[in-house]
Design a protein around this motif. Sequence first.
Motif, PDB file in Angstrom:
ATOM      1  N   GLY A   1       0.808  -1.221   0.000  1.00  7.88           N
ATOM      2  CA  GLY A   1       0.000   0.000   0.000  1.00  7.88           C
ATOM      3  C   GLY A   1       0.836   1.264   0.000  1.00  7.88           C
ATOM      4  N   PHE A   2       2.165   1.135  -0.131  1.00  2.07           N
ATOM      5  CA  PHE A   2       3.049   2.305  -0.090  1.00  2.07           C
ATOM      6  C   PHE A   2       3.231   2.909  -1.478  1.00  2.07           C
ATOM      7  CE2 PHE A   2       7.253   4.026  -0.959  1.00  2.07           C
ATOM      8  CZ  PHE A   2       7.331   5.039  -0.020  1.00  2.07           C
ATOM      9  N   SER A   3       3.302   4.234  -1.526  1.00  2.00           N
ATOM     10  CA  SER A   3       3.784   4.927  -2.721  1.00  2.00           C
ATOM     11  C   SER A   3       4.591   6.130  -2.256  1.00  2.00           C
ATOM     12  CB  SER A   3       2.630   5.364  -3.633  1.00  2.00           C
ATOM     13  OG  SER A   3       1.741   6.204  -2.951  1.00  2.00           O
ATOM     14  N   PRO A   4       5.632   6.513  -2.999  1.00  2.00           N
ATOM     15  CA  PRO A   4       6.507   7.609  -2.558  1.00  2.00           C
ATOM     16  C   PRO A   4       5.781   8.941  -2.515  1.00  2.00           C
ATOM     17  CG  PRO A   4       7.013   6.965  -4.805  1.00  2.00           C
ATOM     18  CD  PRO A   4       6.046   5.953  -4.292  1.00  2.00           C
ATOM     19  N   HIS A   5       6.305   9.830  -1.690  1.00  2.00           N
ATOM     20  CA  HIS A   5       5.685  11.150  -1.555  1.00  2.00           C
ATOM     21  C   HIS A   5       6.036  12.058  -2.725  1.00  2.00           C
ATOM     22  CE1 HIS A   5       6.044   9.473   2.547  1.00  2.00           C
ATOM     23  NE2 HIS A   5       4.845   9.996   2.688  1.00  2.00           N
ATOM     24  N   LEU A   6       7.190  11.848  -3.319  1.00  2.00           N
ATOM     25  CA  LEU A   6       7.573  12.648  -4.469  1.00  2.00           C
ATOM     26  C   LEU A   6       8.614  11.915  -5.298  1.00  2.00           C
ATOM     27  CD1 LEU A   6      10.500  14.495  -3.722  1.00  2.00           C
ATOM     28  CD2 LEU A   6       8.886  15.100  -1.954  1.00  2.00           C
ATOM     29  N   ILE A   7       8.858  12.437  -6.493  1.00  2.00           N
ATOM     30  CA  ILE A   7       9.800  11.859  -7.442  1.00  2.00           C
ATOM     31  C   ILE A   7      10.931  12.846  -7.698  1.00  2.00           C
ATOM     32  CG2 ILE A   7      10.123  11.083  -9.828  1.00  2.00           C
ATOM     33  CD1 ILE A   7       7.191  10.289  -9.871  1.00  2.00           C
ATOM     34  N   PHE A   8      12.163  12.330  -7.706  1.00  2.00           N
ATOM     35  CA  PHE A   8      13.303  13.088  -8.217  1.00  2.00           C
ATOM     36  C   PHE A   8      13.640  12.549  -9.597  1.00  2.00           C
ATOM     37  CE2 PHE A   8      14.557  14.196  -3.774  1.00  2.00           C
ATOM     38  CZ  PHE A   8      14.760  15.551  -3.959  1.00  2.00           C
ATOM     39  N   GLY A   9      13.382  13.340 -10.627  1.00  2.00           N
ATOM     40  CA  GLY A   9      13.787  12.965 -11.969  1.00  2.00           C
ATOM     41  C   GLY A   9      15.173  13.496 -12.273  1.00  2.00           C
ATOM     42  N   PRO A  10      15.780  13.087 -13.386  1.00  2.00           N
ATOM     43  CA  PRO A  10      17.155  13.504 -13.700  1.00  2.00           C
ATOM     44  C   PRO A  10      17.328  14.998 -13.905  1.00  2.00           C
ATOM     45  CG  PRO A  10      16.145  12.342 -15.549  1.00  2.00           C
ATOM     46  CD  PRO A  10      15.229  12.169 -14.384  1.00  2.00           C
ATOM     47  N   LYS A  11      16.259  15.691 -14.274  1.00  2.00           N
ATOM     48  CA  LYS A  11      16.364  17.144 -14.453  1.00  2.00           C
ATOM     49  C   LYS A  11      16.736  17.839 -13.148  1.00  2.00           C
ATOM     50  CE  LYS A  11      13.804  21.087 -16.355  1.00  2.00           C
ATOM     51  NZ  LYS A  11      12.513  21.525 -16.919  1.00  2.00           N
ATOM     52  N   ALA A  12      16.342  17.241 -12.008  1.00  2.00           N
ATOM     53  CA  ALA A  12      16.682  17.834 -10.709  1.00  2.00           C
ATOM     54  C   ALA A  12      18.187  17.810 -10.469  1.00  2.00           C
ATOM     55  CB  ALA A  12      15.961  17.082  -9.596  1.00  2.00           C
ATOM     56  N   PHE A  13      18.879  16.830 -11.071  1.00  2.00           N
ATOM     57  CA  PHE A  13      20.315  16.669 -10.832  1.00  2.00           C
ATOM     58  C   PHE A  13      21.180  17.169 -11.985  1.00  2.00           C
ATOM     59  CE2 PHE A  13      18.249  12.882  -8.747  1.00  2.00           C
ATOM     60  CZ  PHE A  13      18.304  13.388  -7.456  1.00  2.00           C
ATOM     61  N   GLU A  14      20.546  17.542 -13.083  1.00  2.00           N
ATOM     62  CA  GLU A  14      21.259  17.904 -14.302  1.00  2.00           C
ATOM     63  C   GLU A  14      22.305  18.990 -14.056  1.00  2.00           C
ATOM     64  OE1 GLU A  14      22.188  16.980 -17.932  1.00  2.00           O
ATOM     65  OE2 GLU A  14      20.226  16.277 -17.310  1.00  2.00           O
ATOM     66  N   ASP A  15      23.554  18.729 -14.500  1.00  2.00           N
ATOM     67  CA  ASP A  15      24.686  19.678 -14.442  1.00  2.00           C
ATOM     68  C   ASP A  15      25.180  19.974 -13.029  1.00  2.00           C
ATOM     69  OD1 ASP A  15      24.556  19.996 -17.249  1.00  2.00           O
ATOM     70  OD2 ASP A  15      23.028  21.553 -17.042  1.00  2.00           O
ATOM     71  N   LYS A  16      24.597  19.344 -12.016  1.00  2.00           N
ATOM     72  CA  LYS A  16      24.938  19.713 -10.636  1.00  2.00           C
ATOM     73  C   LYS A  16      25.361  18.546  -9.753  1.00  2.00           C
ATOM     74  CE  LYS A  16      21.520  23.448 -10.757  1.00  2.00           C
ATOM     75  NZ  LYS A  16      20.990  23.092 -12.103  1.00  2.00           N
ATOM     76  N   PHE A  17      24.942  17.303 -10.083  1.00  2.00           N
ATOM     77  CA  PHE A  17      25.110  16.180  -9.163  1.00  2.00           C
ATOM     78  C   PHE A  17      25.805  14.990  -9.820  1.00  2.00           C
ATOM     79  CE2 PHE A  17      22.032  18.423  -6.683  1.00  2.00           C
ATOM     80  CZ  PHE A  17      22.170  17.968  -5.377  1.00  2.00           C
ATOM     81  N   VAL A  18      26.487  14.232  -8.957  1.00  2.00           N
ATOM     82  CA  VAL A  18      26.957  12.884  -9.275  1.00  2.00           C
ATOM     83  C   VAL A  18      26.285  11.969  -8.257  1.00  2.00           C
ATOM     84  CG1 VAL A  18      28.931  11.329  -9.467  1.00  2.00           C
ATOM     85  CG2 VAL A  18      29.168  13.749 -10.122  1.00  2.00           C
ATOM     86  N   VAL A  19      25.534  10.968  -8.735  1.00  2.00           N
ATOM     87  CA  VAL A  19      24.732  10.122  -7.850  1.00  2.00           C
ATOM     88  C   VAL A  19      25.209   8.677  -7.978  1.00  2.00           C
ATOM     89  CG1 VAL A  19      22.406   9.389  -7.213  1.00  2.00           C
ATOM     90  CG2 VAL A  19      22.760  11.662  -8.218  1.00  2.00           C
ATOM     91  N   SER A  20      25.610   8.080  -6.839  1.00  2.00           N
ATOM     92  CA  SER A  20      26.143   6.715  -6.830  1.00  2.00           C
ATOM     93  C   SER A  20      25.311   5.825  -5.921  1.00  2.00           C
ATOM     94  CB  SER A  20      27.599   6.712  -6.351  1.00  2.00           C
ATOM     95  OG  SER A  20      28.419   7.497  -7.196  1.00  2.00           O
TER      96      SER A  20
END
Length: 505
Positions: free
Chosen positions: A471-490
């Motif tokens: 019955g769980f669903s996430p509260h929000l989504i982080f898409g790649p646009k949120a990290f574009e040009d700014k983040f490295v995610v491992s």
Amino acid sequence: MIVMESTNKKNNTKTFSIFLLFVFLLPCQVFASEENRSPKQLYLDGDFKAVVELLTKRTFQTLNPENKLLYVESLIRSGDHEKAGKFLEKIKKNGKKSFETEALEGMNLLAMGKLFKAENIINKVIKSDPGSVRIIQARLLLLLYLRRFADAEIWLNRLSLSDSEFKSSHLFYLLGLELFKGKGEPFKISGLYRQRMKEKKKFKNRQYYSDLKSNYKLFRKKIIRFFIESGSDKIIIPFEKKRGNLKSIRFSFNGENFSILLDTGNTVGWLVHSRVLRKLLKPERGGRTITQIGSESEKLDGFNIYCKTLAFDSFKIRNLFGIYVPKPNPDFFDANLNPIFIKNRVVTFDFINDTFILRTKERFSQDISSVVKREVMRVPWFGHKYPLVPVLFNRAEGLAVIETGAEDITIRLDNAKELKLPMEERSKYLSNGKIFKYFLTFAEVQLGKYLFVRNNAEVWPIEKFLNRISGFSPHLIFGPKAFEDKFVVSFLPSDNMIVFEYEKK
């Protein structure tokens, strides 16, 4: 240190597509008609919505104690947490509180994403009544979201010993699939298919039995899935530069080039859409499935597959279990790979340098220790189907899914309503040409030390992320646009951790 990021761009109507996958084994199991099944039988079949529909027709106070609990639990597992909470309060006011109702409180908190509050309650009641099927299930689901898979398997075994009727139920089978797909153990998945085949007298549809048998044979391999084979401790692959914010890599085979989307929201792990690629790879075939991809309105007919090797220039990916389903439209990706299924490498999305990196744990540790010009955040990784991280959004606690097959930051509609966020209605075109209604709102989302600010964050139901077992669903989504040009995610699955790097300011 908190880095502020703000965007305030005008919203333009555009083609919209989220590459999120849903898979259903078909043909569906055919039981007796719902009218002839009791609430408990519907529940054991894992048909929680049918339980809700049946018992909603009756007055809650007239239900016997067990049906009240079945009703509340089915509300939780259907995603209706608010209504479930109200009925739990009614039960407690009538002086009927028990270990079972406490377990449902914990299960409801878990479905709402409040993992640690749920853990406190569930750990307490499991000590008081360790033989209850309901309480064991609550404990099992909690452990899945905490990514404690070995412990979860212990409780699945306890569940099989606690009640023979439950062990032979479709719900037990579904719980087993949740666990072993999360653990990545095809041989044990095969065992579940085989156990299900023993119940063939219950099935009126011969095709369903045939699909079970095909899947049993397909998954019957004691191997490591999504295993990287390479002589290098660090592999760097550039992203393709033709899909906007979505990240894909090129795969070449027999002179043909194919585009593979890297999608952390793909709950299967490997999808082949190109008929040409399927013929070249010559995968083993399993049973039929019906699959829904992203915002496509139609469910697509396909089948389970096993590809032994996907050979790139400098490395190979071994043992890819997945699905073949044709492209829903000509511009769709040729294949879809969820790289976090890879267990023997640290998987990195470098959104600054537009590269996909596969490193050994030792090489990653060396590289991260030498980082100087960036901040490094280590964030706990929750969830067994897709990567979840704890966040604060508009000062409320929540869990966000890192979904590289999406766009930017999106908030779930019922959470926005609960927080009483001001919303403006908007429309956009889906990739299938239909109009999609959604909302815009102001959002501040804090992930570790980093604060994302959106003046026009999208708000919609996010129903496709609903887990139909918990019955769980996430509260929000982080898409790649949120990290574009700014983040490295491992992604570090062995440590249950996601590491974010971003440039200091």
